[in-house]
Each structure stands twice: as structure tokens, then as C-alpha cells.
Design an enzyme around this catalytic site. Structure first.
Site, PDB file in Angstrom:
ATOM      1  N   ARG A 178     -10.116 -17.891 -22.387  1.00 37.24           N
ATOM      2  CA  ARG A 178     -11.096 -18.498 -21.487  1.00 37.24           C
ATOM      3  C   ARG A 178     -12.020 -17.439 -20.883  1.00 37.24           C
ATOM      4  O   ARG A 178     -13.164 -17.734 -20.557  1.00 37.24           O
ATOM      5  CB  ARG A 178     -10.381 -19.306 -20.397  1.00 37.24           C
ATOM      6  CG  ARG A 178      -9.630 -20.500 -20.973  1.00 37.24           C
ATOM      7  CD  ARG A 178      -9.342 -21.552 -19.934  1.00 37.24           C
ATOM      8  NE  ARG A 178      -8.228 -21.215 -19.063  1.00 37.24           N
ATOM      9  CZ  ARG A 178      -7.726 -22.059 -18.150  1.00 37.24           C
ATOM     10  NH1 ARG A 178      -8.239 -23.265 -17.989  1.00 37.24           N
ATOM     11  NH2 ARG A 178      -6.708 -21.702 -17.394  1.00 37.24           N
ATOM     12  N   ASP A 192      -2.379 -30.701 -18.464  1.00 33.73           N
ATOM     13  CA  ASP A 192      -3.681 -30.371 -17.890  1.00 33.73           C
ATOM     14  C   ASP A 192      -4.651 -30.116 -19.041  1.00 33.73           C
ATOM     15  O   ASP A 192      -4.490 -29.157 -19.794  1.00 33.73           O
ATOM     16  CB  ASP A 192      -3.554 -29.128 -17.006  1.00 33.73           C
ATOM     17  CG  ASP A 192      -4.851 -28.759 -16.303  1.00 33.73           C
ATOM     18  OD1 ASP A 192      -5.900 -29.345 -16.625  1.00 33.73           O
ATOM     19  OD2 ASP A 192      -4.816 -27.878 -15.422  1.00 33.73           O
ATOM     20  N   GLU A 222      -4.180 -35.088 -17.202  1.00 33.14           N
ATOM     21  CA  GLU A 222      -5.083 -34.588 -16.155  1.00 33.14           C
ATOM     22  C   GLU A 222      -6.410 -34.075 -16.699  1.00 33.14           C
ATOM     23  O   GLU A 222      -6.445 -33.333 -17.675  1.00 33.14           O
ATOM     24  CB  GLU A 222      -4.372 -33.467 -15.387  1.00 33.14           C
ATOM     25  CG  GLU A 222      -5.216 -32.830 -14.300  1.00 33.14           C
ATOM     26  CD  GLU A 222      -4.405 -31.856 -13.454  1.00 33.14           C
ATOM     27  OE1 GLU A 222      -4.967 -30.812 -13.069  1.00 33.14           O
ATOM     28  OE2 GLU A 222      -3.218 -32.123 -13.177  1.00 33.14           O
ATOM     29  N   GLU A 232     -10.411 -32.176  -9.871  1.00 28.16           N
ATOM     30  CA  GLU A 232     -10.387 -30.738  -9.575  1.00 28.16           C
ATOM     31  C   GLU A 232     -11.794 -30.160  -9.476  1.00 28.16           C
ATOM     32  O   GLU A 232     -12.065 -29.316  -8.617  1.00 28.16           O
ATOM     33  CB  GLU A 232      -9.597 -30.016 -10.664  1.00 28.16           C
ATOM     34  CG  GLU A 232      -9.640 -28.510 -10.592  1.00 28.16           C
ATOM     35  CD  GLU A 232      -8.879 -27.852 -11.742  1.00 28.16           C
ATOM     36  OE1 GLU A 232      -9.193 -26.691 -12.051  1.00 28.16           O
ATOM     37  OE2 GLU A 232      -7.978 -28.493 -12.326  1.00 28.16           O
ATOM     38  N   HIS A 243      -5.758 -29.710  -5.699  1.00 24.91           N
ATOM     39  CA  HIS A 243      -5.593 -28.674  -6.713  1.00 24.91           C
ATOM     40  C   HIS A 243      -5.395 -27.319  -6.042  1.00 24.91           C
ATOM     41  O   HIS A 243      -6.214 -26.886  -5.230  1.00 24.91           O
ATOM     42  CB  HIS A 243      -6.839 -28.629  -7.603  1.00 24.91           C
ATOM     43  CG  HIS A 243      -6.887 -27.438  -8.502  1.00 24.91           C
ATOM     44  ND1 HIS A 243      -7.656 -26.320  -8.227  1.00 24.91           N
ATOM     45  CD2 HIS A 243      -6.247 -27.173  -9.662  1.00 24.91           C
ATOM     46  CE1 HIS A 243      -7.506 -25.433  -9.191  1.00 24.91           C
ATOM     47  NE2 HIS A 243      -6.656 -25.923 -10.075  1.00 24.91           N
ATOM     48  N   GLU A 255       0.765 -28.959  -5.301  1.00 24.66           N
ATOM     49  CA  GLU A 255       0.759 -28.157  -6.520  1.00 24.66           C
ATOM     50  C   GLU A 255       0.965 -26.685  -6.186  1.00 24.66           C
ATOM     51  O   GLU A 255       0.430 -26.180  -5.197  1.00 24.66           O
ATOM     52  CB  GLU A 255      -0.569 -28.309  -7.262  1.00 24.66           C
ATOM     53  CG  GLU A 255      -0.667 -27.442  -8.511  1.00 24.66           C
ATOM     54  CD  GLU A 255      -1.992 -27.557  -9.235  1.00 24.66           C
ATOM     55  OE1 GLU A 255      -2.010 -27.330 -10.456  1.00 24.66           O
ATOM     56  OE2 GLU A 255      -3.011 -27.863  -8.582  1.00 24.66           O
TER      57      GLU A 255
END
EC number: 4.2.1.90
Length: 392
Positions: A48, A214, A240, A268, A318, A338
Site C-alpha cells: 500500500r 476488512d 467491512e 471509516e 474506527h 476496535e
């Protein structure tokens, strides 16, 4: 007693972890092969960071009152956020009473409407807002959660987000959320690997432990529907953020498509009461996950939560460490929280915003009693190098 006014507003940036938790060294699970909207391009599929997920860095907002009290907060925003704070937002704070948070939020939001509304501008407003709450609570010598009406439960319970839900179960968490690794561009083979990963994890944790996926905005409705229907066999609790945040119509369709008993979650990367109003009124999801450091801060999260409560939708913020904890402990419609597993291998519990914050609490056996230290109860680590790029 007479309330102090705001004397100075300062904005700093810092690199390496902190609020920009994607800004990690190589080998961290959070930068492994994870499905993203950019995974359609093979050159950006493996990491990423390759497409710049960590380019912003952490923004630190510091607000000093006329009596010398200092409040601060951290969020994602980096140098762009620092510019907005110093060059634009500071004028709405300096000279104001520390109690006038609602007015200051209103002026910050509407003065930036022509270039803001969401994204880094709302991240920045959120950081300022959190610093204002930290400051006011310190002036009053109370934890922030007392300013929000006081706790409705004795302790928080947590699920863990990370690559190893099996280890999270051993650590006492109530569930584990996996990052989806493969998206539509990786075809049938990728879908099969996603299901095999889920099946393997279910075999490790047993039937009495929540598992979630997720999907980080990376799917389309057909793929997400197939994934949800196939994952139902393995007891997936929710799926999610499958779609881009603005695809409200797609979320509404997906929620109609998923198997009975499986929840759809998102939010989120949504911001403000108006964005969440769309999600709620269009029946896009079963629970919303606003990030208090991105959605508009505590001031806006109060409104978002009330709106969700009126729609009988849970609010499970989140991440965001102490900024979420102080809110969740005060809300009946936020039954759990979370915890992001920020150890590189997700094999131990470490503070979420390490190394930037000191005294940051962590769950023990999946539970936490929120500290009663004034403000949010954390301090900046003096060993982290803060840079003020736009001093006034």
C-alpha cells in the site's frame, strides 16, 4: 471560575507511526499484500505504501490557553493539515473562550466548505477539535469522557484488527478482523484464496470467536456479494467497507444481497453528519465506523452517534486510540471498540499510536478501564521530532 481564552494554536508534523499508522517500516503486516482500490494496477498491488498511503504523515495540533494549560491531539494530515491550521483555522480559535467548542467547529467547517467537506480538511478540523476537548478537560481537571456525560459501562471490550485473529483470541479479544488480501482484479484464484484464508482462521479460532473481513474500499457489488455469500459458511460476522465511500447505492444493494445474519459495515472514510445521514437513510449498513480523527472530531461524532441511534444502528468507531475510547465508554449504542494491532507481526499488544504518545492505554485480556487522567490522558513523546513548518 472564569474560563481562560485560547492564546496560541500551533501545528506540527512528525514521521514514522503515530496517527498515520500506515507510515511503518518494511515488513509490517499493515503494508503486506492487501486489497485496495489501486490493486487493479499490478505495480501497486503488493504494498500500500507503493501508491502513497503514508504520504501525509501525522499532524499534531497544540492549543495553549491564557492560563498556560495546553491541549493537543494527533491525526493524519501532515504538512497540508499544518498549513490549514496555521494559515486558516487559527483565526477562529485564538481569543475565544476554551468552552466555545461548538462555535469554533461551526466556523472552521463552514469557512472551509469551498475546498473541504471531507478528506484532509476534515482530518485537520478533527485534530483541532480533539485538541480543544483535551484542553477543556484539562482546564476542568476531568477526563474527556466526563465532559461527554460520563461512562455508561465500567470497562471497554475490544475486537482486534490485524493479520492474526488466532493470536488475538489468545490475548482475550472478542473477535478478529482480517485484511482482505485479494480483490476483483485477481480473479477466481484470488477469491478462492480469500475464502481459504478465512476457512483456515475459522479452524484455528473455533466457532465462538468473531471473524470479520476488512475490504478497504476495494470491491464492487458483484464481487462483494459473492464473497459474502461464500464466507457465510465460515461464520463471517460482518463484511467491512467493501465499496468506495461515495457509492451509497451500491452499499444499499449489497446489504440486500448478503446472507441473513451477516452485517455490512462502513464509514471509516465518511465524514460529518451529512455523509452519515446518507448511509443511514439509504439503509446502507448495519453498523457505522466513523474515525473520530477524520469525521469531524468529538463535536461531530456526538451528532453522528445520535443520528445512528435514532436509526437503531451501532456506532463502532474506527481505531483512533484514546480519542475513540473516551467516546465509546459514554455511548450505549457503541457496545465494543476496535483495537489496531500495531506490532509488525500482530503478535503482541502495543499502543496504537506508538511511539508518538506516552501513557497510551492498551487492552489487557481484551478489556480496558479508561483512565481518569484529565484530558485524553496522554502525553507527547519528547523523543519524537516535531517540526512546525508554518510558524506564525
Amino acid at each position: 471560575m472564569a474560563m481562560p481564552t485560547i492564546r496560541h494554536v500551533r501545528a506540527f508534523i512528525v514521521r514514522g507511526g503515530g496517527a498515520d499508522y500506515h507510515d511503518q517500516p518494511g515488513g509490517h503486516w499493515i503494508d503486506d499484500h492487501i486489497s485496495t482500490p489501486m490493486a487493479r494496477y499490478p505495480e501497486y498491488r503488493q504494498s500500500r505504501q507503493s501508491f502513497g498511503i503514508n504520504v501525509l504523515g501525522t499532524l499534531v495540533v497544540e492549543i495553549e490557553a491564557s492560563d498556560g494549560t495546553v491541549g493537543f491531539a494527533v491525526t493524519t494530515g501532515g504538512e497540508i493539515g499544518a498549513f490549514i491550521v496555521e494559515k486558516h483555522l487559527a483565526r477562529f480559535l485564538e481569543g475565544q473562550l476554551v468552552t466555545d467548542i461548538e462555535k469554533m467547529w461551526d466556523q472552521m467547517y463552514f469557512s472551509t466548505l469551498y475546498y473541504g467537506r471531507k478528506g484532509v480538511v476534515l482530518n485537520t478540523i478533527s485534530g483541532v477539535d480533539l485538541a480543544l476537548w483535551d484542553l477543556l478537560a484539562k482546564v476542568r481537571k476531568e477526563p474527556v469522557y466526563q465532559l461527554l456525560g460520563g461512562p455508561v459501562r465500567d470497562e471497554l471490550v475490544f475486537y482486534a484488527t490485524g493479520a492474526r485473529p488466532d493470536l488475538a483470541k489468545e490475548m482475550g479479544f472478542i473477535g478478529g478482523k482480517l485484511p482482505l488480501q485479494h480483490g476483483p482484479a485477481e480473479g477466481e484464484a484470488g477469491l478462492k484464496q480469500n475464502l481459504e484464508k478465512l476457512a483456515d482462521m475459522r479452524s484455528r479460532v473455533g466457532d465462538d470467536f468473531w471473524l470479520m473481513y476488512d475490504c478497504w474500499m476495494s470491491l464492487d457489488v458483484p464481487y462483494a456479494t459473492r464473497l459474502a455469500q461464500a464466507a457465510h459458511e465460515y461464520g463471517l460476522k460482518w463484511i467491512e467497507e467493501c465499496l468506495p465511500p461515495d457509492d451509497y447505492w451500491g452499499y444499499a444493494e449489497l446489504r440486500r444481497n448478503v446472507p441473513r445474519g451477516m452485517m455490512v459495515s462502513t464509514g471509516e472514510h465518511e465524514a460529518t453528519r451529512w455523509g452519515f445521514r446518507m448511509l443511514l437513510e439509504m439503509q446502507c449498513c448495519d453498523l457505522i465506523q466513523p474515525d473520530v480523527g477524520w469525521c469531524g472530531g468529538i463535536t461531530e461524532l456526538i451528532k453522528i452517534s445520535a443520528l445512528a441511534d435514532a436509526h437503531n444502528v451501532m456506532v463502532v468507531p474506527h481505531g483512533s486510540s484514546v480519542y475513540s475510547y473516551h467516546f465509546v465508554v459514554t455511548r450505549h449504542n457503541s457496545p465494543f471498540a476496535e483495537f489496531l494491532m500495531m506490532a509488525p507481526k500482530a503478535d503482541e499488544v502495543v499502543p496504537m499510536f506508538t511511539p508518538l504518545l506516552l501513557d497510551e492505554p492498551v487492552p489487557v485480556n481484551g478489556r480496558m478501564k479508561v483512565p481518569d487522567t484529565p484530558g485524553f490522558g496522554v502525553r507527547l513523546n519528547p523523543e519524537c521530532a516535531l517540526v512546525r513548518p508554518y510558524p506564525r
